[in-house]
Design a protein around this motif. Structure first.
Motif, PDB file in Angstrom:
ATOM      1  N   ALA A 158      18.785  -9.244  -1.592  1.00 31.93           N
ATOM      2  CA  ALA A 158      18.307  -9.716  -0.284  1.00 31.93           C
ATOM      3  C   ALA A 158      17.226  -8.512   0.356  1.00 31.93           C
ATOM      4  O   ALA A 158      16.353  -9.037   0.919  1.00 31.93           O
ATOM      5  CB  ALA A 158      19.648  -9.830   0.665  1.00 31.93           C
ATOM      6  N   TYR A 159      17.765  -7.411   0.342  1.00 26.99           N
ATOM      7  CA  TYR A 159      16.738  -6.370   0.653  1.00 26.99           C
ATOM      8  C   TYR A 159      15.494  -6.160  -0.030  1.00 26.99           C
ATOM      9  O   TYR A 159      14.583  -6.157   0.640  1.00 26.99           O
ATOM     10  CB  TYR A 159      17.791  -4.983   0.802  1.00 26.99           C
ATOM     11  CG  TYR A 159      16.839  -4.011   1.582  1.00 26.99           C
ATOM     12  CD1 TYR A 159      16.640  -4.205   2.964  1.00 26.99           C
ATOM     13  CD2 TYR A 159      16.324  -3.122   1.002  1.00 26.99           C
ATOM     14  CE1 TYR A 159      15.969  -3.139   3.681  1.00 26.99           C
ATOM     15  CE2 TYR A 159      15.528  -2.188   1.761  1.00 26.99           C
ATOM     16  CZ  TYR A 159      15.188  -2.094   3.052  1.00 26.99           C
ATOM     17  OH  TYR A 159      14.689  -1.058   3.809  1.00 26.99           O
ATOM     18  N   ALA A 160      15.545  -6.635  -1.410  1.00 25.38           N
ATOM     19  CA  ALA A 160      14.256  -6.571  -1.949  1.00 25.38           C
ATOM     20  C   ALA A 160      13.407  -7.908  -1.396  1.00 25.38           C
ATOM     21  O   ALA A 160      12.164  -7.401  -1.426  1.00 25.38           O
ATOM     22  CB  ALA A 160      14.684  -6.906  -3.459  1.00 25.38           C
ATOM     23  N   ARG A 161      13.825  -8.987  -0.994  1.00 25.99           N
ATOM     24  CA  ARG A 161      13.227  -9.971  -0.388  1.00 25.99           C
ATOM     25  C   ARG A 161      12.364  -9.444   0.877  1.00 25.99           C
ATOM     26  O   ARG A 161      11.407  -9.697   1.398  1.00 25.99           O
ATOM     27  CB  ARG A 161      13.974 -11.224  -0.357  1.00 25.99           C
ATOM     28  CG  ARG A 161      14.310 -12.041  -1.694  1.00 25.99           C
ATOM     29  CD  ARG A 161      14.776 -12.980  -1.563  1.00 25.99           C
ATOM     30  NE  ARG A 161      16.312 -13.272  -0.856  1.00 25.99           N
ATOM     31  CZ  ARG A 161      17.514 -12.939  -1.647  1.00 25.99           C
ATOM     32  NH1 ARG A 161      17.490 -12.717  -2.900  1.00 25.99           N
ATOM     33  NH2 ARG A 161      18.614 -13.046  -1.104  1.00 25.99           N
ATOM     34  N   THR A 162      13.324  -8.676   1.627  1.00 22.34           N
ATOM     35  CA  THR A 162      12.827  -8.191   2.864  1.00 22.34           C
ATOM     36  C   THR A 162      11.564  -7.100   2.848  1.00 22.34           C
ATOM     37  O   THR A 162      10.613  -7.147   3.359  1.00 22.34           O
ATOM     38  CB  THR A 162      13.923  -7.402   3.732  1.00 22.34           C
ATOM     39  OG1 THR A 162      15.015  -8.305   3.944  1.00 22.34           O
ATOM     40  CG2 THR A 162      13.344  -6.671   4.974  1.00 22.34           C
ATOM     41  N   LEU A 163      11.730  -6.219   1.657  1.00 20.04           N
ATOM     42  CA  LEU A 163      10.585  -5.482   0.896  1.00 20.04           C
ATOM     43  C   LEU A 163       9.275  -6.156   0.557  1.00 20.04           C
ATOM     44  O   LEU A 163       8.419  -5.889   1.121  1.00 20.04           O
ATOM     45  CB  LEU A 163      11.104  -4.449   0.253  1.00 20.04           C
ATOM     46  CG  LEU A 163      12.188  -3.354   0.610  1.00 20.04           C
ATOM     47  CD1 LEU A 163      12.749  -2.568  -0.698  1.00 20.04           C
ATOM     48  CD2 LEU A 163      11.657  -2.461   1.670  1.00 20.04           C
ATOM     49  N   GLU A 164       9.504  -7.302   0.070  1.00 15.34           N
ATOM     50  CA  GLU A 164       8.600  -8.175  -0.257  1.00 15.34           C
ATOM     51  C   GLU A 164       7.665  -8.673   0.998  1.00 15.34           C
ATOM     52  O   GLU A 164       6.450  -8.706   0.983  1.00 15.34           O
ATOM     53  CB  GLU A 164       8.887  -9.278  -1.222  1.00 15.34           C
ATOM     54  CG  GLU A 164       9.157  -8.888  -2.644  1.00 15.34           C
ATOM     55  CD  GLU A 164       7.503  -8.573  -3.215  1.00 15.34           C
ATOM     56  OE1 GLU A 164       6.560  -8.918  -3.040  1.00 15.34           O
ATOM     57  OE2 GLU A 164       7.842  -7.666  -3.972  1.00 15.34           O
ATOM     58  N   LEU A 165       8.476  -9.036   1.809  1.00 16.04           N
ATOM     59  CA  LEU A 165       7.871  -9.467   3.333  1.00 16.04           C
ATOM     60  C   LEU A 165       7.325  -8.411   3.940  1.00 16.04           C
ATOM     61  O   LEU A 165       5.830  -8.638   4.236  1.00 16.04           O
ATOM     62  CB  LEU A 165       8.963 -10.039   4.087  1.00 16.04           C
ATOM     63  CG  LEU A 165       9.682 -11.523   3.600  1.00 16.04           C
ATOM     64  CD1 LEU A 165      10.717 -11.840   4.673  1.00 16.04           C
ATOM     65  CD2 LEU A 165       8.582 -12.744   3.657  1.00 16.04           C
ATOM     66  N   ARG A 166       7.711  -7.128   3.964  1.00 19.07           N
ATOM     67  CA  ARG A 166       6.994  -6.174   4.525  1.00 19.07           C
ATOM     68  C   ARG A 166       5.703  -5.786   3.604  1.00 19.07           C
ATOM     69  O   ARG A 166       4.786  -5.274   4.048  1.00 19.07           O
ATOM     70  CB  ARG A 166       7.999  -4.823   4.424  1.00 19.07           C
ATOM     71  CG  ARG A 166       9.040  -5.118   5.589  1.00 19.07           C
ATOM     72  CD  ARG A 166       9.908  -3.905   5.896  1.00 19.07           C
ATOM     73  NE  ARG A 166       9.218  -2.756   6.205  1.00 19.07           N
ATOM     74  CZ  ARG A 166       9.502  -1.570   6.122  1.00 19.07           C
ATOM     75  NH1 ARG A 166      10.844  -1.194   5.650  1.00 19.07           N
ATOM     76  NH2 ARG A 166       8.722  -0.411   6.811  1.00 19.07           N
ATOM     77  N   LYS A 167       5.804  -5.878   2.349  1.00 19.63           N
ATOM     78  CA  LYS A 167       4.794  -5.541   1.446  1.00 19.63           C
ATOM     79  C   LYS A 167       3.585  -6.684   1.852  1.00 19.63           C
ATOM     80  O   LYS A 167       2.366  -6.070   1.841  1.00 19.63           O
ATOM     81  CB  LYS A 167       5.199  -5.841  -0.087  1.00 19.63           C
ATOM     82  CG  LYS A 167       4.127  -5.228  -0.954  1.00 19.63           C
ATOM     83  CD  LYS A 167       4.513  -5.249  -2.387  1.00 19.63           C
ATOM     84  CE  LYS A 167       3.449  -4.811  -3.391  1.00 19.63           C
ATOM     85  NZ  LYS A 167       4.037  -5.029  -4.913  1.00 19.63           N
ATOM     86  N   ALA A 168       3.932  -7.768   1.869  1.00 15.70           N
ATOM     87  CA  ALA A 168       3.020  -8.929   2.204  1.00 15.70           C
ATOM     88  C   ALA A 168       2.436  -8.599   3.666  1.00 15.70           C
ATOM     89  O   ALA A 168       1.148  -9.240   3.946  1.00 15.70           O
ATOM     90  CB  ALA A 168       3.529 -10.195   2.258  1.00 15.70           C
ATOM     91  N   ALA A 169       3.095  -7.946   4.532  1.00 12.71           N
ATOM     92  CA  ALA A 169       2.654  -7.600   5.972  1.00 12.71           C
ATOM     93  C   ALA A 169       1.793  -6.452   5.961  1.00 12.71           C
ATOM     94  O   ALA A 169       1.204  -6.353   7.056  1.00 12.71           O
ATOM     95  CB  ALA A 169       3.948  -7.691   6.753  1.00 12.71           C
ATOM     96  N   GLY A 170       1.754  -5.774   4.767  1.00 12.55           N
ATOM     97  CA  GLY A 170       1.000  -4.425   4.629  1.00 12.55           C
ATOM     98  C   GLY A 170       1.623  -3.245   5.097  1.00 12.55           C
ATOM     99  O   GLY A 170       1.101  -2.375   5.429  1.00 12.55           O
ATOM    100  N   GLU A 171       2.986  -3.396   5.378  1.00  9.43           N
ATOM    101  CA  GLU A 171       3.624  -2.335   6.011  1.00  9.43           C
ATOM    102  C   GLU A 171       4.318  -1.391   4.829  1.00  9.43           C
ATOM    103  O   GLU A 171       4.368  -0.250   4.762  1.00  9.43           O
ATOM    104  CB  GLU A 171       4.974  -2.493   6.523  1.00  9.43           C
ATOM    105  CG  GLU A 171       4.774  -3.344   7.920  1.00  9.43           C
ATOM    106  CD  GLU A 171       6.173  -4.154   8.375  1.00  9.43           C
ATOM    107  OE1 GLU A 171       7.131  -3.345   8.121  1.00  9.43           O
ATOM    108  OE2 GLU A 171       6.032  -4.960   9.370  1.00  9.43           O
TER     109      GLU A 171
END
Length: 119
Positions: A23-36
């Motif tokens: 679940a946290y990896a999915r959060t990191l993927e979202l942050r990656k897509a957002a450029g963070e």
């Protein structure tokens, strides 16, 4: 002696994520897509703390500004894991974080706690 209810039922194979880590990896993927986040890897770093003593954080995370962080995802933190992350934070020049799930009654998401000295 540890209460039976607190013992792990079994360990996953090295390199396999549990449900909370996934679940946290999915959060990191979202942050990656957002450029963070520029990059992350599950169990991507291993730190030597002493002779025959190592600490492998759940995630190595590189932010878009180049800063490198270590994220430890925990549902429950055993004392040895708590000591290892604190020792690693004292030895190595990067930011260490403990990541826990936030209960739904508190809005869900993640509770992220910095460990050790800020860089």
């Amino acid at each position: 002696m540890m209460a039976r209810g607190l013992q792990a039922l079994g360990r996953l194979k090295v390199g396999a994520m549990n449900q909370t880590e996934a679940a946290y990896a999915r959060t990191l993927e979202l942050r990656k897509a957002a450029g963070e986040v520029a990059w992350y890897k599950f169990e991507g770093l291993k730190f030597r703390l002493a002779d025959n003593t190592f600490y492998t954080p759940d995630f190595a995370v590189q932010l878009s500004d180049g800063a490198l962080e270590a994220h430890e995802v925990k549902g429950f933190m055993m004392e040895d894991a708590n000591v290892k992350i604190k020792v690693a934070a004292d030895i190595y020049p990067l930011r260490f974080f403990i990541v826990r799930t936030r209960p739904k009654r508190e809005g869900g998401g993640w509770r992220i706690e910095s460990v050790g000295n800020e860089i």
